[in-house]
Design a protein around this motif. Structure first.
Motif, PDB file in Angstrom:
ATOM      1  N   GLU A  40       0.850  -1.181   0.000  1.00 29.60           N
ATOM      2  CA  GLU A  40       0.000   0.000   0.000  1.00 29.60           C
ATOM      3  C   GLU A  40       0.892   1.239   0.000  1.00 29.60           C
ATOM      4  O   GLU A  40       1.806   1.367   0.804  1.00 29.60           O
ATOM      5  CB  GLU A  40      -0.909  -0.012   1.236  1.00 29.60           C
ATOM      6  CG  GLU A  40      -1.898  -1.178   1.216  1.00 29.60           C
ATOM      7  CD  GLU A  40      -2.909  -1.117   2.380  1.00 29.60           C
ATOM      8  OE1 GLU A  40      -3.817  -0.280   2.313  1.00 29.60           O
ATOM      9  OE2 GLU A  40      -2.756  -1.904   3.321  1.00 29.60           O
ATOM     10  N   LEU A  41       0.630   2.149  -0.929  1.00 26.89           N
ATOM     11  CA  LEU A  41       1.428   3.370  -1.037  1.00 26.89           C
ATOM     12  C   LEU A  41       0.788   4.500  -0.253  1.00 26.89           C
ATOM     13  O   LEU A  41       1.409   5.125   0.590  1.00 26.89           O
ATOM     14  CB  LEU A  41       1.544   3.796  -2.507  1.00 26.89           C
ATOM     15  CG  LEU A  41       2.362   2.902  -3.432  1.00 26.89           C
ATOM     16  CD1 LEU A  41       2.263   3.412  -4.857  1.00 26.89           C
ATOM     17  CD2 LEU A  41       3.818   2.861  -2.998  1.00 26.89           C
ATOM     18  N   ARG A  42      -0.461   4.776  -0.558  1.00 24.56           N
ATOM     19  CA  ARG A  42      -1.178   5.861   0.120  1.00 24.56           C
ATOM     20  C   ARG A  42      -2.661   5.569  -0.010  1.00 24.56           C
ATOM     21  O   ARG A  42      -3.107   5.028  -1.027  1.00 24.56           O
ATOM     22  CB  ARG A  42      -0.838   7.204  -0.536  1.00 24.56           C
ATOM     23  CG  ARG A  42      -1.361   8.381   0.258  1.00 24.56           C
ATOM     24  CD  ARG A  42      -0.789   9.694  -0.243  1.00 24.56           C
ATOM     25  NE  ARG A  42      -1.485  10.776   0.447  1.00 24.56           N
ATOM     26  CZ  ARG A  42      -1.326  12.058   0.200  1.00 24.56           C
ATOM     27  NH1 ARG A  42      -0.475  12.442  -0.730  1.00 24.56           N
ATOM     28  NH2 ARG A  42      -2.004  12.971   0.871  1.00 24.56           N
ATOM     29  N   HIS A  43      -3.414   5.902   1.030  1.00 27.06           N
ATOM     30  CA  HIS A  43      -4.822   5.568   1.010  1.00 27.06           C
ATOM     31  C   HIS A  43      -5.594   6.463   1.960  1.00 27.06           C
ATOM     32  O   HIS A  43      -5.016   7.100   2.837  1.00 27.06           O
ATOM     33  CB  HIS A  43      -5.030   4.102   1.399  1.00 27.06           C
ATOM     34  CG  HIS A  43      -4.285   3.709   2.640  1.00 27.06           C
ATOM     35  ND1 HIS A  43      -3.509   2.572   2.719  1.00 27.06           N
ATOM     36  CD2 HIS A  43      -4.150   4.313   3.853  1.00 27.06           C
ATOM     37  CE1 HIS A  43      -2.959   2.493   3.931  1.00 27.06           C
ATOM     38  NE2 HIS A  43      -3.335   3.547   4.629  1.00 27.06           N
ATOM     39  N   ASP A  44      -6.913   6.509   1.767  1.00 26.18           N
ATOM     40  CA  ASP A  44      -7.763   7.191   2.747  1.00 26.18           C
ATOM     41  C   ASP A  44      -7.776   6.403   4.037  1.00 26.18           C
ATOM     42  O   ASP A  44      -7.660   6.968   5.129  1.00 26.18           O
ATOM     43  CB  ASP A  44      -9.186   7.319   2.198  1.00 26.18           C
ATOM     44  CG  ASP A  44      -9.283   8.411   1.153  1.00 26.18           C
ATOM     45  OD1 ASP A  44      -8.919   9.564   1.465  1.00 26.18           O
ATOM     46  OD2 ASP A  44      -9.717   8.111   0.027  1.00 26.18           O
ATOM     47  N   VAL A  45      -7.966   5.106   3.911  1.00 27.46           N
ATOM     48  CA  VAL A  45      -7.910   4.182   5.042  1.00 27.46           C
ATOM     49  C   VAL A  45      -7.274   2.889   4.530  1.00 27.46           C
ATOM     50  O   VAL A  45      -7.278   2.623   3.325  1.00 27.46           O
ATOM     51  CB  VAL A  45      -9.317   3.866   5.618  1.00 27.46           C
ATOM     52  CG1 VAL A  45      -9.934   5.112   6.262  1.00 27.46           C
ATOM     53  CG2 VAL A  45     -10.233   3.304   4.554  1.00 27.46           C
ATOM     54  N   PRO A  46      -6.742   2.069   5.448  1.00 26.21           N
ATOM     55  CA  PRO A  46      -6.174   0.792   5.015  1.00 26.21           C
ATOM     56  C   PRO A  46      -7.226  -0.063   4.295  1.00 26.21           C
ATOM     57  O   PRO A  46      -8.428   0.093   4.530  1.00 26.21           O
ATOM     58  CB  PRO A  46      -5.725   0.126   6.315  1.00 26.21           C
ATOM     59  CG  PRO A  46      -5.528   1.267   7.266  1.00 26.21           C
ATOM     60  CD  PRO A  46      -6.555   2.299   6.879  1.00 26.21           C
TER      61      PRO A  46
END
Ligand code: ZN
Length: 112
Positions: A40-46
């Protein structure tokens, strides 16, 4: 380019009207991250929290950008209130260019 066995196989088609099965595709992505095949690089939530946040109707588009460690491409998984889920490859520049918006505190929508 040949299909990548990691990222091009992550999408699980829906039996209904949506292009993708949201639960099954999210699970497929989680499995790939846990197996070390994607990160995961970047996200709002996992990834684990995406469906709970979607079902709460508290965030319009929930995005997660992942890097495929097999082929190096970036995969975007996006869930939208009353819209179709989107699974697509993206340029790495888009990860930071995406218009991220604040997510409500987790205790307002999380299942556990
Ligand atoms: Zn790949």
């Amino acid at each position: 380019m040949d299909d990548c066995a990691t990222c091009d196989t992550a999408g699980v088609p829906s039996a209904g009207s949506l292009p993708w099965d949201i639960d099954a595709t999210t699970k497929a992505l989680i499995q790939r991250v846990r197996a070390g095949r994607m990160r995961e690089l970047r996200h709002d939530v996992p990834l684990d929290d995406m469906v709970a946040l979607l079902e709460s109707d508290q965030h319009y588009t929930i995005s997660s950008f992942m890097e495929c460690l097999d082929c190096g491409r970036v995969l975007a998984w996006q869930l939208c209130i009353r819209g179709n889920p989107i699974l697509r490859h993206a340029d790495v520049e888009e990860v930071d260019r995406w218009r991220w918006s604040p997510v409500p505190p987790r205790e307002r929508w999380a299942r556990s």
